[in-house]
Design a protein around this motif. Structure first.
Motif, PDB file in Angstrom:
ATOM      1  N   PHE A  71       0.861  -1.182   0.000  1.00 27.46           N
ATOM      2  CA  PHE A  71       0.000   0.000   0.000  1.00 27.46           C
ATOM      3  C   PHE A  71       0.895   1.228   0.000  1.00 27.46           C
ATOM      4  CE2 PHE A  71      -2.325  -3.544   1.576  1.00 27.46           C
ATOM      5  CZ  PHE A  71      -3.546  -3.422   0.942  1.00 27.46           C
ATOM      6  N   MET A 157      -2.229   0.919  -4.271  1.00 26.34           N
ATOM      7  CA  MET A 157      -1.772  -0.411  -3.879  1.00 26.34           C
ATOM      8  C   MET A 157      -1.218  -1.146  -5.076  1.00 26.34           C
ATOM      9  SD  MET A 157      -4.820  -3.187  -3.909  1.00 26.34           S
ATOM     10  CE  MET A 157      -3.529  -4.351  -3.979  1.00 26.34           C
ATOM     11  N   LEU A 167      -6.571   1.951  -4.892  1.00 27.07           N
ATOM     12  CA  LEU A 167      -7.128   0.732  -4.315  1.00 27.07           C
ATOM     13  C   LEU A 167      -8.434   0.387  -5.021  1.00 27.07           C
ATOM     14  CD1 LEU A 167      -6.942  -1.444  -2.118  1.00 27.07           C
ATOM     15  CD2 LEU A 167      -7.959   0.158  -0.533  1.00 27.07           C
TER      16      LEU A 167
END
Length: 176
Positions: A71, A157, A167
């Motif tokens: 991340f 991510m 994400l």
């Protein structure tokens, strides 16, 4: 993990307002002004003002396969010549029972890698916006200059078979 019986795509959220110190340090002691669901992380459309608010997103992260997931915190564009600059937001994430608070200034480069098995893992992401209003400790009677200027920063991510990107909503789930 203790997964939901019939998960649906998206996350639950709680929305808060207040002084940045309370949002950053005592969020668990505040009552949310609103609750709802969203399809994406860091969705701030429910905010009723432009700054001094926070969201707590809860649900599950669905790892598509076993592997290491990384991340990436939003880039604060840290400039060592500007000691009175702030990112203008705070962010923390708990995934699979492990807490990540991005250290983006002098170490860690704002990344966090975690090994996950395929399947659902409990996730909690707290995001707060404090642009305009954090007092500058070096220059009294002035506020920190915030280097991030958009509607919201992006939490990125990467992982097995997934290039670095925001994400993806398809990996976020909540109890149905």
């Amino acid at each position: 993990p203790d997964a939901a019986t019939d998960p649906v795509q998206g996350l639950d959220y709680a929305y808060f307002q207040g002084p940045w110190q309370d949002l950053m340090l005592r969020l668990d002691q505040l009552e949310p002004l609103d609750r709802g669901t969203t399809e994406e992380v860091l969705d701030v459309r429910a905010a009723t003002r432009k700054t001094h608010f926070a969201f707590k997103y809860t649900g599950y992260f669905r790892a598509p396969r076993d592997g290491v997931y990384t991340f990436h915190a939003p880039d604060p564009m840290y400039d060592p010549n500007q000691i009175n600059r702030e990112a203008g937001y705070f962010l923390q994430m708990t995934l699979g029972g492990r807490l990540w608070y991005p250290g983006t200034r002098h170490h860690a480069f704002g990344t966090w890698s975690i090994a996950l098995a395929k399947g659902l893992h409990a996730v909690e992401i707290t995001y707060g916006d404090y642009r305009g209003g954090k007092e500058d400790l070096y220059f009294p009677n002035r506020e920190y200059d915030c280097v991030w200027r958009g509607d919201k920063p992006d939490l990125l991510m990467s992982g097995p078979g997934i290039d670095k990107q925001p994400l993806p909503a398809r990996l976020l789930w909540r109890k149905g």
